[in-house]
Design an enzyme around this catalytic site. Structure first.
Site, short mmCIF file in Angstrom:
data_model
loop_
_atom_site.label_atom_id
_atom_site.label_comp_id
_atom_site.label_asym_id
_atom_site.label_seq_id
_atom_site.Cartn_x
_atom_site.Cartn_y
_atom_site.Cartn_z
N SER A 1 -44.32 1.50 -5.82
CA SER A 1 -45.42 2.33 -5.22
C SER A 1 -44.73 4.03 -5.54
CB SER A 1 -46.39 2.62 -4.28
OG SER A 1 -47.36 2.95 -4.64
N GLU A 2 -45.60 4.31 -6.76
CA GLU A 2 -44.68 6.14 -6.70
C GLU A 2 -44.63 6.84 -5.78
OE1 GLU A 2 -47.16 4.10 -9.32
OE2 GLU A 2 -47.83 5.84 -9.93
N ASN A 3 -45.99 7.15 -4.69
CA ASN A 3 -46.01 8.19 -4.39
C ASN A 3 -45.46 7.73 -3.41
OD1 ASN A 3 -46.94 5.73 -3.30
ND2 ASN A 3 -47.76 6.36 -1.59
#
Lengths: 232, 218
Positions: free
Chosen positions: B45-47
């Site tokens: 998840s790119e966060n």
């Protein structure tokens, strides 16, 4: 080397109209909510805010937008905020949308003392307009400049009075890179402890990057999208 | 014709053992529900998370544990969290094996538009531009036509681009198609009950049909 200030009001006391602020957080997660409340109370205006998102109407940077304190937003994603959209479409608010990785890496570059970075993100799109393009090994990259911010305002889970910080789970997000990037960095933490109480092996942001730190009280830690599954 | 769950199920078959996978918002998120149990996959998840798990049980939501869609999630055993710069560092360095995302338009040379409708929608590109600029394996999950009935598989995109020459495969409610390096949508599979003619009608860009096109197995 005690960086402690008593509260958010004291931490933001010398933030002036027209300054550029970095604000950590991804959506509502890891948002420096105490400093935002203090900035709303202080009423400082014409700010340029560098933050991944623009909050929602009644929380986060949305509270500052509602009071018309923000002149310009630099973000990657600004949905979920009706007042923001209204100000943008009416031309009251200037917005620069940039790719999320570019945003993070321009912060990182500032913290690492590098003037610019090269990234493929945005090549062939309107993001590339007016920017220098370099070819490395047959692939094109955009040159993107390190950010300059008067203040970086971040939220961590734990910190000590020397400014060492530890973040929790995905609330780390932009906080860890922005903490390195401000001329002055303000950290608000859920738990402030004495030097020696945090294990040096697990510090995410070394205190050298942090100038002011305080413990916030009664964090709301709002959830933007509450998704759950049923117990079977 | 497939529903959204069907599109997600078909895409899940593209995921291989040992893959690190980034799932975009919308239909791609549903893909997580259909990853075969006998393979080892880590979701990014790119966060700032590797090891994304399912939604938490009611009462166990944690404001500090969210995905890139800002939904509350869980972290599986073996997870790692990191900051946003490192997250896009691993994407840029091609450590993520497969990226699945939605689109408003895809062109026959693999350009994608999914972040802006001038004068109407100004939400921003989020991490999509970084993902499509670096990922080598990009699958688009989308409807074949838009709400006005117009094809989303075009000779050229009409909306502002997110990235160029990057989409490799498209799965829609009608078909599975490869985007060929030399240009063109090569029809690989038909959705159950959908004819080649229906797919041809719904595809504005160059459609390449070779031999019999099998019905997809889901």
């Amino acid at each position: 080397m005690n960086k402690t200030v008593s509260n958010a009001d004291e931490a933001v006391s010398d933030i002036q109209d027209g300054m550029t602020l970095m604000m950590g957080g991804f959506g509502m997660s890891g948002l420096p909510e105490k400093c935002i409340a203090a900035l709303v109370k202080k009423g400082v205006k014409d700010l340029t805010c560098i933050s991944n998102n623009a909050g929602v109407d009644d929380f986060g940077i949305g509270l500052m937008l509602k009071q018309r304190q923000v002149k310009k937003m630099i973000s990657s994603y600004v949905g979920e905020n009706a007042e923001f959209e209204r100000q943008l479409l009416s031309g009251e608010l200037e917005v620069e949308l940039i790719p999320q990785g570019t945003l993070a890496t321009r912060c990182m570059a500032a913290g690492y003392g590098m003037p610019a970075i090269f990234t493929p993100a945005g090549i062939g799109t309107e993001v590339a307009i007016g920017k220098e393009i370099r070819n490395f090994n047959g692939k094109e990259y955009l040159m993107e400049m390190a950010f300059e911010a008067d203040f970086a305002i971040v939220k961590a889970w734990k910190g000590d009075t020397m400014g060492n910080l530890i973040y929790r789970a995905t609330a780390r997000n932009f906080n860890a890179v922005m903490a390195m990037a401000g001329k002055i960095t303000i950290a608000e933490v859920e738990e402030l402890v004495e030097p020696g109480e945090l294990d040096p092996n697990f510090i995410h942001t070394p205190g050298i990057y942090v100038h002011r730190i305080f413990q916030g009280v009664n964090y709301e830690k709002r959830i933007e999208q509450r998704t759950v599954r049923k117990r079977t | 014709m497939l529903d959204k769950e069907g599109i997600a199920k078909r895409i899940a078959k593209e995921i291989k053992d040992g893959y690190y996978v980034n799932l975009g918002i919308g239909i791609p998120t549903l893909v997580a529900n259909y990853i075969p149990e006998n393979i080892d996959v880590v979701l990014q998840s790119e966060n700032g998370l590797l090891g994304m798990g399912p939604f938490p049980f009611e009462g166990e939501e944690d404001a500090d544990i969210i995905n890139a869609g800002k939904q509350t999630i869980t972290m599986l055993p073996g997870s790692a969290v990191f900051d946003s710069a490192m997250s896009f560092g691993m994407i840029r360095a091609k450590k993520v094996n497969l990226t699945i995302l939605g689109a408003m338009e895809v062109s026959e040379n693999g350009d994608i538009a999914n972040w802006k409708i001038p004068g109407k929608m100004v939400k921003g590109m989020g991490g999509a531009m970084d993902l499509v600029a670096s990922a080598e394996n990009i699958i688009v999950a989308m409807q074949h036509v838009n709400k006005a009935g117009e094809s989303k598989l075009l000779p050229n995109c009409t909306l502002p681009l997110t990235g160029v020459n990057c989409v490799k495969k498209i799965v829609t409610e009608l078909a599975v198609l490869d985007v060929l390096p030399e240009g063109g949508f090569k029809l690989l599979e038909r959705a159950p009950g959908v004819s080649v003619e229906e797919i041809r009608k719904a595809t504005a860009g160059k459609l390449i049909i070779e031999g019999d096109i099998p019905e997809m197995i889901i």
